[in-house]
Structure formats: structure tokens, C-alpha cells
Design a protein around this motif. Structure first.
Motif, PDB file in Angstrom:
ATOM      1  N   VAL A 148       0.853  -1.185   0.000  1.00 16.09           N
ATOM      2  CA  VAL A 148       0.000   0.000   0.000  1.00 16.09           C
ATOM      3  C   VAL A 148       0.890   1.236   0.000  1.00 16.09           C
ATOM      4  N   ASP A 149       0.668   2.095  -0.971  1.00 15.36           N
ATOM      5  CA  ASP A 149       1.422   3.354  -1.075  1.00 15.36           C
ATOM      6  C   ASP A 149       0.550   4.477  -0.533  1.00 15.36           C
ATOM      7  N   PHE A 150       0.638   4.710   0.782  1.00 16.04           N
ATOM      8  CA  PHE A 150      -0.081   5.826   1.374  1.00 16.04           C
ATOM      9  C   PHE A 150       0.599   7.139   0.992  1.00 16.04           C
ATOM     10  N   VAL A 151      -0.129   8.241   1.108  1.00 16.96           N
ATOM     11  CA  VAL A 151       0.457   9.561   0.858  1.00 16.96           C
ATOM     12  C   VAL A 151       1.464   9.852   1.965  1.00 16.96           C
ATOM     13  N   ASP A 152       2.615  10.387   1.583  1.00 16.63           N
ATOM     14  CA  ASP A 152       3.709  10.595   2.533  1.00 16.63           C
ATOM     15  C   ASP A 152       3.294  11.532   3.667  1.00 16.63           C
ATOM     16  N   MET A 153       3.719  11.182   4.896  1.00 19.27           N
ATOM     17  CA  MET A 153       3.482  12.000   6.092  1.00 19.27           C
ATOM     18  C   MET A 153       4.817  12.261   6.773  1.00 19.27           C
ATOM     19  N   GLU A 154       4.996  13.470   7.263  1.00 19.30           N
ATOM     20  CA  GLU A 154       6.264  13.855   7.884  1.00 19.30           C
ATOM     21  C   GLU A 154       6.313  13.486   9.358  1.00 19.30           C
ATOM     22  N   ILE A 155       5.200  13.534  10.069  1.00 19.63           N
ATOM     23  CA  ILE A 155       5.181  13.354  11.523  1.00 19.63           C
ATOM     24  C   ILE A 155       5.101  11.861  11.847  1.00 19.63           C
ATOM     25  N   LYS A 156       6.030  11.388  12.680  1.00 13.36           N
ATOM     26  CA  LYS A 156       6.091   9.971  13.023  1.00 13.36           C
ATOM     27  C   LYS A 156       4.845   9.515  13.768  1.00 13.36           C
ATOM     28  N   GLU A 157       4.309  10.358  14.655  1.00 11.83           N
ATOM     29  CA  GLU A 157       3.112   9.974  15.411  1.00 11.83           C
ATOM     30  C   GLU A 157       1.938   9.709  14.466  1.00 11.83           C
ATOM     31  N   ASN A 158       1.841  10.466  13.383  1.00 11.74           N
ATOM     32  CA  ASN A 158       0.777  10.237  12.409  1.00 11.74           C
ATOM     33  C   ASN A 158       0.961   8.893  11.707  1.00 11.74           C
ATOM     34  N   ARG A 159       2.210   8.526  11.396  1.00  9.32           N
ATOM     35  CA  ARG A 159       2.460   7.235  10.764  1.00  9.32           C
ATOM     36  C   ARG A 159       2.117   6.085  11.711  1.00  9.32           C
ATOM     37  N   ASP A 160       2.445   6.240  12.988  1.00  7.83           N
ATOM     38  CA  ASP A 160       2.112   5.203  13.973  1.00  7.83           C
ATOM     39  C   ASP A 160       0.605   5.066  14.146  1.00  7.83           C
ATOM     40  N   GLU A 161      -0.101   6.196  14.155  1.00  2.58           N
ATOM     41  CA  GLU A 161      -1.560   6.144  14.292  1.00  2.58           C
ATOM     42  C   GLU A 161      -2.197   5.506  13.064  1.00  2.58           C
ATOM     43  N   LEU A 162      -1.606   5.740  11.904  1.00  7.66           N
ATOM     44  CA  LEU A 162      -2.126   5.120  10.686  1.00  7.66           C
ATOM     45  C   LEU A 162      -2.029   3.599  10.775  1.00  7.66           C
ATOM     46  N   ILE A 163      -0.886   3.068  11.201  1.00  9.14           N
ATOM     47  CA  ILE A 163      -0.717   1.617  11.315  1.00  9.14           C
ATOM     48  C   ILE A 163      -1.672   1.054  12.365  1.00  9.14           C
ATOM     49  N   ARG A 164      -1.847   1.764  13.489  1.00 10.34           N
ATOM     50  CA  ARG A 164      -2.767   1.289  14.531  1.00 10.34           C
ATOM     51  C   ARG A 164      -4.199   1.210  13.986  1.00 10.34           C
ATOM     52  N   THR A 165      -4.622   2.236  13.256  1.00 10.15           N
ATOM     53  CA  THR A 165      -5.969   2.241  12.678  1.00 10.15           C
ATOM     54  C   THR A 165      -6.118   1.138  11.642  1.00 10.15           C
TER      55      THR A 165
END
Length: 549
Positions: free
Chosen positions: A472-489
Motif C-alpha cells: 500500500v502506497d499511502f500519501v507521505d506524512m512527515e510526523i512519526k506519530e501520524n504514521r504510527d496512528e495510521l498503522i494502529r488504525t
């Protein structure tokens, strides 16, 4: 809805009709996996110089005259070919025993009320609804809705012992052992030989000469050896079915693992319920077989579990007796119809209704549910086409959602989109913001778009039955917390999928890699055939490239 089922009128065909693969029976003893045609009649000797072509026709088992003239010029005498007769099985396959002869247990009023599930104003309340449609070709379509959204779709074809054989038990013959692949090809009587990997081979440790390490597959299996095995994955495309020697028989509340010491209880159950069920199992477990308790056993009585175990043990005894009578590859046990399997595996108090538009199937299913879950028997309803103005799948917008599920592009609520592409090795999903322009900042817009995409991707994987490697090629995010929340969701959305999945963190390139167990052929493959012009590539080469200008 009416309690007394009526004979339905002819139901209209759904908008989408799945393809039906033609049956291709396989002669006994064929090792190559491709079906042979009967040999032609033997010809007269010395019929011309075309002996090479005729030999090729004879090897392929070509049409009439394929057995003529084996030797070209000067071939001496007739050389008739022996015709191979198809093997007749020494008994019909064992069918699943769904209920006891006496119809099942009787629950008192208190138990009936406790296990009847939630209701509001006299109507059952639940997260899911199952819709079952039988078309005029005899195919059964099963659609599961979560709210109003379609999340799963199954198609069951009548008398299909070729492409839908998951769970069937066979007596197979080892045709070829490949040490370099750590696998063996097994003839189970289907057009394509099935594959058995070393990790799925069951053996007696006392039969192994070298102790202390797993034996090699060629030390356990020999050519022409007869083994009992079970299908764990349907044949897909050019690949045959996948097998295991660890046979299991599923019931409503327990799974019987014959000739095993397996002992387990579903981890989804709370600790106090697991303790209660463990006490019941200590009394009900057969000495020579293993038992796994399913999530559906929550709250059931000891008598219900004991009946389930007794029924499965009796079933296994019949399978062993049938296997002893066989002298070649044969089907020993056939799993029940898809509609029965889905109800057996899925149906619980989270389903507000099971709606069926076929009178005969409604009779069978209502009787089955009344025997295994009498408290929820009223949730099985008959959709009378003679009284309704719309077909069942149109009434709940299922046909429309199925059509959208076959598109490569999926729109998200906020205006973003998904592009789903299939390749030979993996499936690629590209996430785009599309018309979603947000309101506060780019990072926030991308983050919200990705969260929507994660939830929708989890739904699409279930609905389209996509398996294997998925990127899955998600749109790039700069903030690490946002990337972690994405994986959790994403993982939380996938947790409702009963098919096993594994998700890895966002890579340095912004990709999320995951796997999903592949069981069936997938939604798209069940409704479509490959293009005969481009062979699935989606492009046709220009004539100038081919030098035809």
C-alpha cells in the motif's frame, strides 16, 4: 416476511453472473495433472511418412485416428493402444452430519432468553445481515452487510468438486516427491495434482531413522504411497490445491483433530468462560483425538458440546471405514454447501437477520439453525419474491456495490481515491488525495485522507478476497506519530477480518507491506475471464512495433 415459507416465483438473475468453469474429469493414475482424452482406434501398419506427427497425436491422445500408424514406413503389424477405463469409487463420499437424529437439545425459557441476543421493539438488533440469493443456474450468492455496506461476498456453485474443494478430505496417491522444493505432488482425483509441503506432512517420530531433527520429505513420502489429506487452499489459476495431512473436522462448537493430542480453546473468549469450557472438555474429549473449542461455544451447555463431539467422532469413523475400502485416489469427505458453512462459521447474535429468497434453501437453513441455535431461529427469514417489488440484492443495493467492487478505482468519502492493481506476484494499492483539499494544513489533510484509506482498504481486501503480498502506497506524512496512528488504525480495521493478516510498519519509502492468506480465487476472478486479445495485460502492441506498416 412470513413464518410459513412459500414456493417462490422464478427469481430474476443478478446483474453479475459468476463464470462457471466446465468440469474436467481426470482419468485414474495420471501423473501429469492434465486431463487425457481417450486413445483413438488402432490403425493399419505403414500408413505414410507422417509417422512423427501421428506419434505426437497419439501421445497427446488427439481426436479420431490419433492412434494410427505408429511406425511410419515399414511399420510391422498392428499396435493397438489399451484404453484406460475411469476408476469407479468404492463408495460415495461422507457428507457432513449437521444435526443429530433427534433434532438437537432443548433449552429452557431462561437459556432461550439469555441466548436470543439483543432486540429493540420486537426486532433483532445486530451489526451484520446475511443475504442469500439462489439464481436460476442453481448458484448460491451470499452477501454479508455491515450496516448497509457490503463487506463479504461468496458464490457457491452446485456440485463443484473441482474448484471449490476447501476442507474436503481425500485419499491421495503420491505422484512425485521433489526434495529440492521440499514438496510432493499428490493425485487426489482432480484435474490438477495437489501439492503437499514438508511442513504439512504428518509422520510418526518412531519411523524416522535420524532422531533429533525433522526428516526430509523424501524420507517420509514415497512414490505411489497412499495418504489421507485435506485441502487447505482451493486451486487457483494454474496452481493446484494445497494439502495438509493434519486433518480436522469442524463442528458448530468444536473442531475435532483426529489422532492428535491437540487441546485448545479460542483466545477470543474471556478467562472465566475458558475455565468453564475447560472443565467440560475434560469430560467430553475423546482419548485418541484432539479438540479445539470455537468462539461460538460461548455460553453453550455441556450437553451441546458433548453432542457436537460425538457427532464428529462418528463422522470420522465413517471416513476411516470408507478409506479402507479404496484402492486409489478418492474423495472421502465433502464439506457442506457454502450457505451451511457460512452459517456454521459466522452466524451468531451479532447478525440481525439471515434473509433467503429460495424456499427450499430456507427450509433447510431454518431447520439447521433451529437445531444448533434455537434461540436465534427467528432471525432466519424468507424473502418472498411474489410479494416483494424488488429482488433481494437490489432491495439492499448489493448488486450496485458488487459492480463497484470490480472497478480498479475506489472513491473515499472525503474525495480521495484508491487504485487497486493486481500483478502476478502481488497486489498494489495506491492512495491519492484526489479532490480532498482539506482546510487546515497539508499534513492534516494527508493524515485524515490516509486514515479513511486504511479503513476502506481493510474492507476492500475482505470484499474482493485479495490474498498474498499486498503493498500500500499511502500519501507521505512527515510526523512519526501520524504514521504510527495510521498503522494502529489499519490493524484495528483488519482485526475484524477472520482471514489471517500480517502488517508491517511504514517503510522509509512510505510503503506499507502486508500479507493476507490466500484461500479462494478472488472476487474479480470469479466474475471475469482474461481478455483473449491482450491476455490480461491491458494493452495491444502497435502494428508499427511489429514491423507491419
Amino acid at each position: 416476511m412470513t413464518d410459513d415459507p412459500k414456493t417462490p416465483s422464478n427469481s430474476p438473475e443478478p446483474f453479475l453472473v459468476p463464470k462457471v468453469p466446465p468440469p474436467t474429469p481426470k482419468p485414474a493414475g495420471e501423473a501429469g495433472g492434465a486431463a487425457k482424452q481417450p486413445q483413438g482406434q488402432p490403425g493399419q501398419p505403414g500408413q505414410g511418412a507422417g509417422g512423427g506427427a501421428k506419434r505426437r497425436r497419439r501421445r497427446r491422445g488427439g481426436g479420431q485416428g490419433g492412434g494410427q500408424g505408429g511406425g511410419g514406413q515399414g511399420g510391422g503389424g498392428q499396435n493397438p493402444q489399451r484404453q484406460q477405463q475411469p476408476r469407479k469409487p468404492a463408495g460415495t463420499p461422507i457428507e457432513a452430519m449437521l444435526v443429530d437424529a433427534d433434532g438437537g437439545v432443548t433449552l429452557d425459557a431462561k437459556q432461550m432468553k439469555k441466548r436470543s441476543g439483543r432486540s429493540r421493539k420486537g426486532k433483532a438488533v445486530g451489526r451484520y445481515q446475511m443475504n442469500v440469493h439462489v439464481d436460476t443456474a442453481g448458484q448460491t450468492h451470499i452477501a454479508v452487510l455491515e450496516g448497509r455496506s457490503l463487506i463479504e461476498h461468496f458464490v457457491s456453485r452446485p456440485a463443484d468438486d473441482v474448484s471449490q474443494i476447501h476442507g474436503n478430505i481425500y485419499l491421495g496417491r503420491v505422484e512425485n516427491v521433489l526434495p529440492g522444493m521440499e514438496a510432493a505432488f499428490i493425485d487426489i482425483g482432480t484435474p490438477k495434482n495437489a501439492v503437499l509441503y514438508r511442513g504439512d506432512v504428518h509422520y510418526d517420530p518412531d519411523d524416522v531413522e535420524e532422531k533429533g531433527q525433522p526428516p526430509r520429505i523424501e524420507d517420509v513420502l514415497k512414490n505411489r504411497q497412499m495418504i489421507m489429506c485435506q485441502v487447505t487452499k482451493n486451486p487457483i489459476g494454474h496452481k493446484g490445491a494445497r494439502l495438509t495431512q493434519e486433518v480436522s473436522l469442524p463442528g458448530r462448537f468444536v473442531v475435532l483433530v483426529p489422532n492428535s493430542s491437540t487441546y485448545g480453546i479460542s483466545k477470543r473468549l474471556p478467562d472465566n468462560e475458558r475455565k468453564r469450557l475447560r472443565q467440560i472438555l475434560d469430560r467430553a474429549k475423546p482419548a485418541q483425538h484432539g479438540i479445539i473449542v470455537r468462539t461460538a461455544a460461548a455460553g453453550v451447555t455441556a450437553e451441546e458440546i458433548e453432542r457436537d463431539v460425538t457427532r464428529l467422532v462418528s463422522q470420522w469413523t465413517a471416513i476411516e471405514e470408507l478409506a479402507a475400502k479404496q484402492n486409489g485416489p478418492a474423495l472421502l469427505y465433502r464439506e457442506p454447501d457454502m450457505s451451511v458453512r457460512v452459517i456454521r462459521e459466522e452466524f451468531n447474535d451479532e447478525y440481525r437477520a439471515v434473509i433467503i429468497d429460495d424456499g427450499s434453501l430456507y427450509d433447510d437453513m431454518s431447520g439447521y439453525v433451529a437445531a444448533i441455535s434455537p434461540a436465534m431461529a427467528d432471525r432466519v427469514q424468507y424473502y418472498d419474491l411474489s410479494e416483494e417489488t424488488l429482488p433481494l440484492f437490489e432491495r439492499y443495493q448489493i448488486t450496485e456495490q458488487l459492480t463497484k467492487a470490480l472497478d480498479r478505482k475506489v472513491w473515499l468519502p472525503s474525495g480521495g481515491s484508491l487504485i487497486i492493481e493486481h500483478t502476478e506476484a502481488l497486489t498494489v494499492i495506491d492512495v491519492n488525495t484526489g479532490r480532498n483539499v482539506g482546510s487546515s494544513s497539508l499534513e492534516e489533510t494527508v493524515f485524515r485522507n490516509n486514515l479513511e484509506a486504511a479503513i476502506e482498504i481493510a474492507r476492500q481486501l475482505r470484499l474482493r478476497d485479495i490474498g498474498g503480498i499486498i503493498v500500500v502506497d499511502f500519501v507521505d506524512m512527515e510526523i512519526k506519530e501520524n504514521r504510527d496512528e495510521l498503522i494502529r488504525t489499519f490493524k484495528e480495521a483488519l482485526s475484524r477480518d477472520k482471514t489471517r493478516t500480517q502488517v508491517f510498519n511504514v517503510s522509509e519509502l512510505g510503503l506499507v507491506e502486508m500479507t493476507r492468506k490466500r484461500i479462494g480465487e478472488g472476487l474479480l476472478q470469479s466474475f471475469a475471464d482474461q481478455c483473449g486479445v491482450c491476455e490480461g495485460r491491458g494493452v495491444v502492441l502497435s502494428s508499427s512495433v511489429l514491423g507491419l506498416d
